[in-house]
Every structure is written in structure tokens, then in C-alpha cells.
Design an enzyme around this catalytic site. Structure first.
Site, PDB file in Angstrom:
ATOM      1  N   ARG A  51       0.790  -1.229   0.000  1.00 42.24           N
ATOM      2  CA  ARG A  51       0.000   0.000   0.000  1.00 42.24           C
ATOM      3  C   ARG A  51       0.821   1.277   0.000  1.00 42.24           C
ATOM      4  O   ARG A  51       0.398   2.291  -0.494  1.00 42.24           O
ATOM      5  CB  ARG A  51      -0.974   0.002   1.152  1.00 42.24           C
ATOM      6  N   ARG A  78       5.210   5.554  -2.627  1.00 38.08           N
ATOM      7  CA  ARG A  78       5.329   6.856  -1.987  1.00 38.08           C
ATOM      8  C   ARG A  78       6.746   7.333  -1.698  1.00 38.08           C
ATOM      9  O   ARG A  78       6.958   8.481  -1.365  1.00 38.08           O
ATOM     10  CB  ARG A  78       4.508   6.878  -0.695  1.00 38.08           C
ATOM     11  N   ARG A 137       1.205  11.320  -8.884  1.00 39.78           N
ATOM     12  CA  ARG A 137       0.109  11.344  -7.908  1.00 39.78           C
ATOM     13  C   ARG A 137      -0.487  12.761  -7.833  1.00 39.78           C
ATOM     14  O   ARG A 137      -1.703  12.925  -7.789  1.00 39.78           O
ATOM     15  CB  ARG A 137       0.673  10.898  -6.563  1.00 39.78           C
ATOM     16  N   ASP A 173      -5.823  -0.684  -5.503  1.00 37.75           N
ATOM     17  CA  ASP A 173      -5.900  -0.844  -4.053  1.00 37.75           C
ATOM     18  C   ASP A 173      -6.896  -1.945  -3.715  1.00 37.75           C
ATOM     19  O   ASP A 173      -7.812  -2.219  -4.497  1.00 37.75           O
ATOM     20  CB  ASP A 173      -6.318   0.470  -3.378  1.00 37.75           C
ATOM     21  N   TYR A 207     -12.407  -3.534   6.869  1.00 41.58           N
ATOM     22  CA  TYR A 207     -12.440  -2.103   6.496  1.00 41.58           C
ATOM     23  C   TYR A 207     -13.893  -1.630   6.347  1.00 41.58           C
ATOM     24  O   TYR A 207     -14.248  -0.525   6.742  1.00 41.58           O
ATOM     25  CB  TYR A 207     -11.701  -1.849   5.173  1.00 41.58           C
TER      26      TYR A 207
HETATM   27  O1  1CP Z   1      -0.080  -3.233   2.588  1.00 42.14           O
HETATM   28  C1  1CP Z   1      -0.798  -4.218   2.737  1.00 42.14           C
HETATM   29  O2  1CP Z   1      -1.119  -4.711   3.820  1.00 42.14           O
HETATM   30  C2  1CP Z   1      -1.302  -4.881   1.480  1.00 42.14           C
HETATM   31  C3  1CP Z   1      -2.774  -4.865   1.323  1.00 42.14           C
HETATM   32  C4  1CP Z   1      -3.342  -3.441   1.216  1.00 42.14           C
HETATM   33  C5  1CP Z   1      -4.028  -2.696   2.217  1.00 42.14           C
HETATM   34  C6  1CP Z   1      -4.296  -3.119   3.649  1.00 42.14           C
HETATM   35  C7  1CP Z   1      -3.314  -2.660   0.046  1.00 42.14           C
HETATM   36  C8  1CP Z   1      -2.677  -3.131  -1.194  1.00 42.14           C
HETATM   37  N1  1CP Z   1      -4.029  -1.513   0.297  1.00 42.14           N
HETATM   38  C9  1CP Z   1      -4.472  -1.484   1.610  1.00 42.14           C
HETATM   39  C10 1CP Z   1      -5.315  -0.420   2.247  1.00 42.14           C
HETATM   40  C11 1CP Z   1      -4.720   0.939   2.114  1.00 42.14           C
HETATM   41  N2  1CP Z   1      -4.605   1.616   0.935  1.00 42.14           N
HETATM   42  C12 1CP Z   1      -4.095   1.713   3.123  1.00 42.14           C
HETATM   43  C13 1CP Z   1      -3.954   1.305   4.556  1.00 42.14           C
HETATM   44  C14 1CP Z   1      -4.812   2.082   5.450  1.00 42.14           C
HETATM   45  C15 1CP Z   1      -4.832   1.588   6.870  1.00 42.14           C
HETATM   46  O3  1CP Z   1      -5.220   0.453   7.115  1.00 42.14           O
HETATM   47  O4  1CP Z   1      -4.488   2.374   7.755  1.00 42.14           O
HETATM   48  C16 1CP Z   1      -3.608   2.896   2.526  1.00 42.14           C
HETATM   49  C17 1CP Z   1      -2.889   4.061   3.157  1.00 42.14           C
HETATM   50  C18 1CP Z   1      -3.927   2.805   1.148  1.00 42.14           C
HETATM   51  C19 1CP Z   1      -3.618   3.786   0.079  1.00 42.14           C
HETATM   52  C20 1CP Z   1      -2.607   3.347  -0.902  1.00 42.14           C
HETATM   53  N3  1CP Z   1      -2.727   2.238  -1.714  1.00 42.14           N
HETATM   54  C21 1CP Z   1      -1.404   4.022  -1.248  1.00 42.14           C
HETATM   55  C22 1CP Z   1      -0.928   5.335  -0.646  1.00 42.14           C
HETATM   56  C23 1CP Z   1      -1.687   6.452  -1.290  1.00 42.14           C
HETATM   57  C24 1CP Z   1      -0.895   7.731  -1.427  1.00 42.14           C
HETATM   58  O5  1CP Z   1      -0.392   8.001  -2.531  1.00 42.14           O
HETATM   59  O6  1CP Z   1      -0.805   8.434  -0.428  1.00 42.14           O
HETATM   60  C25 1CP Z   1      -0.809   3.301  -2.297  1.00 42.14           C
HETATM   61  C26 1CP Z   1       0.441   3.654  -3.026  1.00 42.14           C
HETATM   62  C27 1CP Z   1      -1.663   2.162  -2.572  1.00 42.14           C
HETATM   63  C28 1CP Z   1      -1.457   1.149  -3.644  1.00 42.14           C
HETATM   64  C29 1CP Z   1      -1.571  -0.275  -3.254  1.00 42.14           C
HETATM   65  N4  1CP Z   1      -2.263  -0.796  -2.194  1.00 42.14           N
HETATM   66  C30 1CP Z   1      -2.096  -2.160  -2.146  1.00 42.14           C
HETATM   67  C31 1CP Z   1      -1.303  -2.528  -3.259  1.00 42.14           C
HETATM   68  C32 1CP Z   1      -0.859  -3.957  -3.544  1.00 42.14           C
HETATM   69  C33 1CP Z   1      -1.034  -1.366  -3.973  1.00 42.14           C
HETATM   70  C34 1CP Z   1      -0.464  -1.223  -5.375  1.00 42.14           C
HETATM   71  C35 1CP Z   1       0.841  -1.667  -5.661  1.00 42.14           C
HETATM   72  C36 1CP Z   1       1.910  -0.800  -5.104  1.00 42.14           C
HETATM   73  O7  1CP Z   1       1.802   0.423  -5.132  1.00 42.14           O
HETATM   74  O8  1CP Z   1       2.900  -1.425  -4.716  1.00 42.14           O
END
Ligand code: 1CP
Length: 322
Positions: A2, A6, A15, A52, A128
């Protein structure tokens, strides 16, 4: 994972261009661009599609937004009547956008590089939806202990939508798919089989019915001594593992041919080149390369310096040759 992009300045630029995080997820050109950015910097073997795990509930009609500095905020599901508003998400704009990102990446990616599609596991995604945000799981676990009928209904709906979503990604060009159960480790043994293993097994069954040869990776984060059960009971081909799980232990319990992915602690990437290289070599030594996909045990910290990943990749290649 996730936090993935960044730490990269080029990610931050794209972004900002997209506006919101969801706009980035749903713009196939920009999502493809951020998927490909790490491959331009590093000599790596695979890409993971930029999306996501919360795309599935969003496609099902559940309200979702990402609040700057806070993370995801969702409409909550806490009763049978809340379920009535949910659709399957089949043929939704959300699913089509991600499929379009996958086919765009596949067409721009060298055939030798694998493309990973993904979804969240029902327990993690349901938690969630129940809590409305990421920081809490207490109420979700409470309703799991209570065996609330609507929770089973929600999980079944997530299974159906996730099968379709993963199949769409495979049909658009994903070589493998990964199922992330990020909160599996919080389930006690009493709940683990029912809420982590069983829904994942059903998803894999559904995907394999349409795509029997596509390998599936399951990352039940925090499963630790229960990874063996995840492997033998879900029908997956590979296991994602957190940093806290011992690779030596896993090797001792898994059958030959089982593939393991991950294990490097993302926190180590804030340490010196020497410490990082030493730890990488240790992991490569305890996991035979033919059955290990080198990766981190969780997402990269945003403050990680991009150069340290070059050190990681070099250390993996060096250890592999040595
Ligand atoms: O990290 C893990 O546990 C993997 C599973 C997962 C989860 C729990 C993904 C996969 N997304 C999420 C939820 C999520 N999405 C959160 C966590 C919130 C919390 O529980 O407190 C957050 C902050 C996001 C947002 C997100 N998704 C970001 C950051 C956004 C930003 O630019 O500020 C990003 C870059 C993602 C992309 C993402 N999420 C997950 C994957 C496999 C990916 C894409 C592949 C990658 O970027 O590597």
C-alpha cells in the site's frame, strides 16, 4: 504494497498530477505509468499493478474516499439492511478501469517481466467495511466471534466479486494474482480457519475454474505458524510471508515445490548498505532461489531512500550467483 510508490519522487509527481488517490487508481494511463516507474529504476523481475484492495468494495457500491493524511474512509456495513445496497461490481467502471490499466502495462512490459494482479482477502476487506477505516478491527472481530449471519453474507459477496475481479485482471494480462489478507494475524485460531482460510479457498477455487494454470500467491500477513495451513488448505501456489516469520521454520514444514515470497523487514531499508546487504544474503541463504520470490515482508516506508533498493537488488543478484 500500500505504501509502495510513496518513496519515489516520480510517483509523487504523477500522484499530484492525478489529483486524488482514487483518480490515480482509475486513470489507466497514470496507473500504468506508476506501475512501470520502479522497473525503470531497478533490475527487478516483476511489477504489481497499481490499484488498491478497497477497489472491490467501491465497485460494489460502498462509499469510499481517501482522506489526506488519514487514509481510507468507507461507508460502514453493520447489518443485513446495509448489505442491501451492495451490488456485485461486475461490469462496474471501477473494475473496467483496473482491467484497462493491466492491459496497458502488459502491452508496455517486456514479456520476461511478470505482472502481478491482486485483491484483498474477504476478512481484511470486510474489516475495512465494518470499521469504516483502517486503524481498528475490534468491532469486526467482535461480530466474527458472534458469528453474525450478515458477516457471512458479506464475506460470500466479497468472494464472488473478488473472483470476477481477479479473473478480469488475468484476462487483461496479469501473469499471477496475489490475495492480501493484511489483518489475518489478528484472528485467533478459533476464527482463522473460518474467516481467513475458507474465503480464500473459495476465491482460489473460483479463479482456478476459469484459469487453472495461473499461479496464485496468498499473503496472510501475520499467519506465522499458520502459513502451513494456508498453503495446504487454500490451494495457493505461493505464500507471502511477513518479516517476523522464520524462513527456516517455513522450509521445515512446507512441501518441496512450495514457493515463498517476501520476508525482508521494510524497516531495515532505513539502515546502512552493509546491514541491508547482510540481511538480504541471510534471506537468500535460508530460502532456495528456485522457490523464493525475493520481496519485503510489508510495504516500503515512505521515508526510504530510493538508492537503497539498488543495494537490495544487487545483493540478491550477487547472493544468487554466489
Ligand atoms: O499493505 C498491505 O497490507 C497490502 C494490502 C493493502 C491494504 C491493507 C493494500 C494493497 N491496500 C491497503 C489499504 C490501504 N490503501 C491503506 C492502509 C490504510 C490503513 O489500514 O491504515 C492505505 C494508506 C492505502 C492507500 C494506498 N494504496 C497508497 C498510498 C496512497 C498515497 O499516494 O498516499 C498506495 C500507493 C496504494 C497502492 C496499493 N495498495 C495495495 C497494493 C498492492 C497497492 C499497489 C501496488 C503498489 O503500489 O505497490
Amino acid at each position: 504494497m500500500r505504501q509502495a510508490g510513496r518513496y519515489l519522487p516520480e510517483y509523487k509527481k504523477t500522484r499530484a498530477q492525478a489529483g486524488s488517490f482514487l483518480d490515480l487508481c482509475y486513470s489507466p494511463d497514470l496507473a500504468a505509468e506508476v506501475t512501470l516507474q520502479p522497473l525503470r529504476r531497478y533490475d527487478i523481475d516483476a511489477a504489481i499493478i497499481f490499484a488498491d484492495i478497497l477497489i472491490v468494495p467501491h465497485a460494489m457500491g460502498n462509499g469510499l474516499s481517501f482522506v489526506e493524511g488519514e487514509g481510507p474512509v468507507l461507508e460502514t456495513v453493520r447489518s443485513t439492511s446495509d448489505l442491501a445496497r451492495l451490488r456485485t461490481g461486475f461490469e462496474s467502471a471501477q473494475f473496467s478501469s483496473v482491467a484497462a490499466s493491466v492491459s496497458k502495462v502488459r502491452s508496455e512490459l517486456n514479456r520476461s517481466i511478470s505482472l502481478i494482479g491482486f485483491c484483498g482477502a474477504p476478512w481484511t476487506v470486510a474489516s475495512y467495511m465494518i470499521e469504516g477505516r483502517g486503524s481498528e478491527r475490534e468491532y469486526a472481530r467482535h461480530v466474527a466471534y458472534q458469528r453474525e449471519p450478515w458477516l457471512f453474507d458479506l464475506i460470500d459477496r466479497l468472494v464472488v466479486s473478488s473472483i470476477e475481479y481477479l479473473c478480469l485482471q488475468i484476462e487483461a494480462g496479469a501473469d499471477t494474482v496475489q490475495i492480501f489478507d493484511s489483518w489475518a494475524g489478528e484472528l485467533t485460531d478459533e476464527l482463522f480457519g473460518e474467516f481467513c482460510v475458507e474465503p480464500i479457498r473459495k476465491i482460489i477455487l473460483g479463479v482456478k475454474a476459469r484459469h487453472p494454470d495461473v499461479p496464485i500467491i496468498v499473503f496472510a500477513k501475520g499467519a506465522n505458524y499458520r502459513h502451513g495451513a494456508v498453503y495446504s488448505e487454500t490451494g495457493c501456489q505461493a505464500l507471502g510471508v511477513e518479516a517476523e516469520c522464520s524462513l527456516d521454520y517455513l522450509r521445515s514444514i512446507l512441501p518441496r515445490g512450495a514457493v515463498v515470497q517476501g520476508n525482508l523487514d521494510p524497516l531495515l531499508l532505513l539502515c546502512s548498505d552493509e546491514i541491508v546487504s547482510r540481511q538480504v544474503a541471510k534471506i537468500v541463504k535460508s530460502a532456495p532461489m528456485e522457490s523464493h520470490i525475493f520481496n519485503l515482508g510489508h510495504g516500503i516506508r515512505p521515508q526510504t531512500k530510493p538508492e537503497i533498493l539498488t543495494t537490495v537488488v544487487k545483493a540478491v543478484r550477487h547472493a544468487d550467483n554466489g
